[in-house]
Design a protein around this motif. Structure first.
Motif, PDB file in Angstrom:
ATOM      1  N   PRO A 157       0.253  24.823  -0.079  1.00 26.83           N
ATOM      2  CA  PRO A 157      -0.715  24.508  -1.293  1.00 26.83           C
ATOM      3  C   PRO A 157      -1.821  23.833  -0.883  1.00 26.83           C
ATOM      4  O   PRO A 157      -2.009  23.050   0.320  1.00 26.83           O
ATOM      5  N   VAL A 158      -2.866  23.989  -1.442  1.00 22.55           N
ATOM      6  CA  VAL A 158      -4.180  23.268  -1.218  1.00 22.55           C
ATOM      7  C   VAL A 158      -4.225  22.067  -2.005  1.00 22.55           C
ATOM      8  O   VAL A 158      -3.879  21.849  -3.116  1.00 22.55           O
ATOM      9  N   TRP A 159      -4.363  20.674  -1.368  1.00 22.86           N
ATOM     10  CA  TRP A 159      -4.363  19.719  -1.608  1.00 22.86           C
ATOM     11  C   TRP A 159      -5.398  19.153  -2.726  1.00 22.86           C
ATOM     12  O   TRP A 159      -5.503  18.837  -3.711  1.00 22.86           O
ATOM     13  N   ILE A 160      -6.850  19.629  -2.165  1.00 23.95           N
ATOM     14  CA  ILE A 160      -8.045  19.254  -2.898  1.00 23.95           C
ATOM     15  C   ILE A 160      -8.778  20.828  -3.194  1.00 23.95           C
ATOM     16  O   ILE A 160      -9.127  21.408  -2.102  1.00 23.95           O
ATOM     17  N   PRO A 161      -8.941  20.792  -4.504  1.00 20.92           N
ATOM     18  CA  PRO A 161      -9.615  21.933  -4.953  1.00 20.92           C
ATOM     19  C   PRO A 161     -11.018  22.256  -4.145  1.00 20.92           C
ATOM     20  O   PRO A 161     -11.631  21.309  -4.278  1.00 20.92           O
ATOM     21  N   SER A 162     -11.375  23.483  -3.675  1.00 13.96           N
ATOM     22  CA  SER A 162     -12.594  23.715  -3.149  1.00 13.96           C
ATOM     23  C   SER A 162     -13.732  23.639  -4.323  1.00 13.96           C
ATOM     24  O   SER A 162     -14.819  23.203  -3.885  1.00 13.96           O
ATOM     25  N   THR A 163     -13.513  24.091  -5.482  1.00 11.56           N
ATOM     26  CA  THR A 163     -14.428  24.257  -6.659  1.00 11.56           C
ATOM     27  C   THR A 163     -13.707  23.443  -7.682  1.00 11.56           C
ATOM     28  O   THR A 163     -13.388  24.390  -8.536  1.00 11.56           O
TER      29      THR A 163
ATOM     30  N   VAL B 103       0.877  -1.270   0.166  1.00 14.07           N
ATOM     31  CA  VAL B 103       0.020   0.078   0.051  1.00 14.07           C
ATOM     32  C   VAL B 103       0.776   1.254   0.036  1.00 14.07           C
ATOM     33  O   VAL B 103       0.705   2.513  -0.729  1.00 14.07           O
ATOM     34  N   ALA B 104       1.949   1.242   0.710  1.00 14.71           N
ATOM     35  CA  ALA B 104       2.866   2.581   0.812  1.00 14.71           C
ATOM     36  C   ALA B 104       3.298   2.680  -0.452  1.00 14.71           C
ATOM     37  O   ALA B 104       3.576   3.872  -0.861  1.00 14.71           O
ATOM     38  N   ILE B 105       4.084   1.696  -1.096  1.00 17.24           N
ATOM     39  CA  ILE B 105       4.579   1.679  -2.296  1.00 17.24           C
ATOM     40  C   ILE B 105       3.623   2.275  -3.437  1.00 17.24           C
ATOM     41  O   ILE B 105       3.997   3.076  -4.242  1.00 17.24           O
ATOM     42  N   SER B 106       2.407   2.002  -3.288  1.00 16.53           N
ATOM     43  CA  SER B 106       1.459   2.247  -4.478  1.00 16.53           C
ATOM     44  C   SER B 106       1.101   3.650  -4.254  1.00 16.53           C
ATOM     45  O   SER B 106       0.826   4.481  -5.042  1.00 16.53           O
ATOM     46  N   VAL B 107       0.924   4.151  -2.893  1.00 16.81           N
ATOM     47  CA  VAL B 107       0.680   5.449  -2.662  1.00 16.81           C
ATOM     48  C   VAL B 107       1.631   6.365  -3.180  1.00 16.81           C
ATOM     49  O   VAL B 107       1.555   7.347  -3.768  1.00 16.81           O
ATOM     50  N   ILE B 108       2.983   5.900  -2.896  1.00 17.77           N
ATOM     51  CA  ILE B 108       4.027   6.854  -3.305  1.00 17.77           C
ATOM     52  C   ILE B 108       4.132   6.955  -4.999  1.00 17.77           C
ATOM     53  O   ILE B 108       4.370   7.850  -5.584  1.00 17.77           O
TER      54      ILE B 108
ATOM     55  N   PRO C 200       2.303  11.433  -7.635  1.00 19.48           N
ATOM     56  CA  PRO C 200       2.399  12.311  -8.711  1.00 19.48           C
ATOM     57  C   PRO C 200       1.327  12.401  -9.854  1.00 19.48           C
ATOM     58  O   PRO C 200       0.915  13.534  -9.871  1.00 19.48           O
ATOM     59  N   LEU C 201       0.623  11.179 -10.105  1.00 24.73           N
ATOM     60  CA  LEU C 201      -0.463  11.370 -10.866  1.00 24.73           C
ATOM     61  C   LEU C 201      -1.694  11.795 -10.326  1.00 24.73           C
ATOM     62  O   LEU C 201      -2.400  12.771 -10.853  1.00 24.73           O
ATOM     63  N   VAL C 202      -1.743  11.701  -9.160  1.00 24.49           N
ATOM     64  CA  VAL C 202      -3.080  12.161  -8.467  1.00 24.49           C
ATOM     65  C   VAL C 202      -2.756  13.650  -8.113  1.00 24.49           C
ATOM     66  O   VAL C 202      -3.632  14.706  -8.221  1.00 24.49           O
ATOM     67  N   TRP C 203      -1.441  14.135  -8.053  1.00 27.69           N
ATOM     68  CA  TRP C 203      -1.384  15.609  -7.592  1.00 27.69           C
ATOM     69  C   TRP C 203      -1.713  16.500  -8.948  1.00 27.69           C
ATOM     70  O   TRP C 203      -2.105  17.265  -9.031  1.00 27.69           O
ATOM     71  N   MET C 204      -1.182  15.909  -9.902  1.00 24.45           N
ATOM     72  CA  MET C 204      -1.384  16.426 -11.486  1.00 24.45           C
ATOM     73  C   MET C 204      -2.855  16.375 -11.864  1.00 24.45           C
ATOM     74  O   MET C 204      -3.256  17.445 -12.125  1.00 24.45           O
ATOM     75  N   LEU C 205      -3.565  15.209 -11.365  1.00 26.15           N
ATOM     76  CA  LEU C 205      -4.919  15.478 -11.597  1.00 26.15           C
ATOM     77  C   LEU C 205      -5.799  16.489 -10.743  1.00 26.15           C
ATOM     78  O   LEU C 205      -6.578  17.454 -11.296  1.00 26.15           O
ATOM     79  N   LEU C 206      -5.548  16.736  -9.429  1.00 28.68           N
ATOM     80  CA  LEU C 206      -6.167  17.517  -8.729  1.00 28.68           C
ATOM     81  C   LEU C 206      -5.643  19.029  -9.023  1.00 28.68           C
ATOM     82  O   LEU C 206      -6.402  19.864  -9.095  1.00 28.68           O
TER      83      LEU C 206
END
Length: 286
Positions: free
Chosen positions: A54-60, A25-30, A34-40
């Motif tokens: 930095p804002v992790w999850i956009p409010s709108t 799980v830890a390796i998968s998250v790491i 980058p992909l999740v951060w790019m998408l968000l």
């Protein structure tokens, strides 16, 4: 074995499995971060992109950046160019690797091992070393500045030949001899008998080749010589980077990168079963 020792072994096994699960799980998250951060980031507003901390999850969440990508670059043409380069090159690699791998695995001829060793040695050459010779060859053929110039030099691949040779060597000779007795030509044997037997290897090679040539940057930049109409998506993304000013358009850059990574990701989803099978088969063969 006593009940106490059996219980202790069971506890150790469960603890080992739990630790392995946590590590996976830890390796998968790491790996996915980058992909999740790019998408968000592609869904953030310019103000959120510049905010500190930095804002992790956009409010709108907004898809505005994805619409603006088409205003800065010709995304449709760039994706088409990338698809042509990656698809045609991958198809050429599969065909040449399958045929050459069959010849190295099943034919006996003088100098075969030496030729194969020389072929393998080319895998250790850095791409930058062969850049100028390949470019001179493409220029001599009159293909510089065109997509064909990007494609032609890479229609054969040493790694692909090596991979096919290793898998085809495991195909029973009796199966091939039976096809010859039935009157099948060598080409028919390769594509109707051998190819179905090495599907996992073909899928793995297709995935490797497609992703590599979809993401390649230096070679198309060198060959196309500023012909922006034939730029693949990875080169067109450079215009998004130059368009960025003080992080105001970070969402635009991230949106373009997200779109660029989708085709290889989708291909991996479809081929992952064969990819895993190829690894398992290699491990079983030792």
């Amino acid at each position: 074995m006593s009940p106490g020792r059996r219980s202790l072994r069971r506890i150790r096994r469960r603890t080992g499995n739990s630790l392995l699960f946590v590590a996976i799980v830890a390796i998968s998250v790491i790996a996915a971060f980058p992909l999740v951060w790019m998408l968000l980031s592609s869904l953030k507003t310019p103000a959120e992109s510049m905010q500190t901390p930095p804002v992790w999850i956009p409010s709108t969440p907004s898809l505005t950046a994805y619409r603006e990508v088409a205003d800065v670059i010709d995304a449709a043409r760039s994706f088409w160019n990338s698809a042509v380069i990656a698809t045609v090159t991958t198809a050429g690699i599969l065909v040449t690797s399958l045929m050459a791998g069959y010849a190295f695995a099943k034919y006996r001829f003088r100098g075969r091992d030496l030729l194969f060793a020389v072929l393998i040695s080319t895998m250790f050459l850095p791409p930058i070393v062969v850049l100028i010779p390949l470019f001179r060859m493409v220029t001599y053929m009159g293909l510089d500045g065109h997509l064909f110039g990007v494609i032609v030099p890479y229609l054969a691949n040493a790694f692909g030949i090596f991979l096919m040779r290793q898998f085809i060597a495991g195909v029973p000779d009796d199966l091939i001899d039976a096809a010859r007795v039935d009157g099948a030509s060598e080409l028919r044997i390769v594509f109707s008998v051998v190819a179905p037997a090495v599907i996992p290897a073909i899928a793995a090679l297709a995935l490797f080749a497609f992703v590599y040539h979809w993401n390649t940057y230096l070679w198309p930049l060198t060959v196309l010589q500023g012909n922006t109409e034939d730029y693949p998506i990875v080169l067109s993304l450079g215009r998004l980077l130059s368009y960025n000013r003080g992080a105001m358009n970070t969402g635009l850059v991230m949106a373009g990168a997200t779109l660029a990574v989708l085709p290889p990701l989708v291909l991996f989803v479809f081929l992952q079963r064969f990819f895993v099978d190829s690894i398992v088969s290699t491990g079983v063969k030792g």
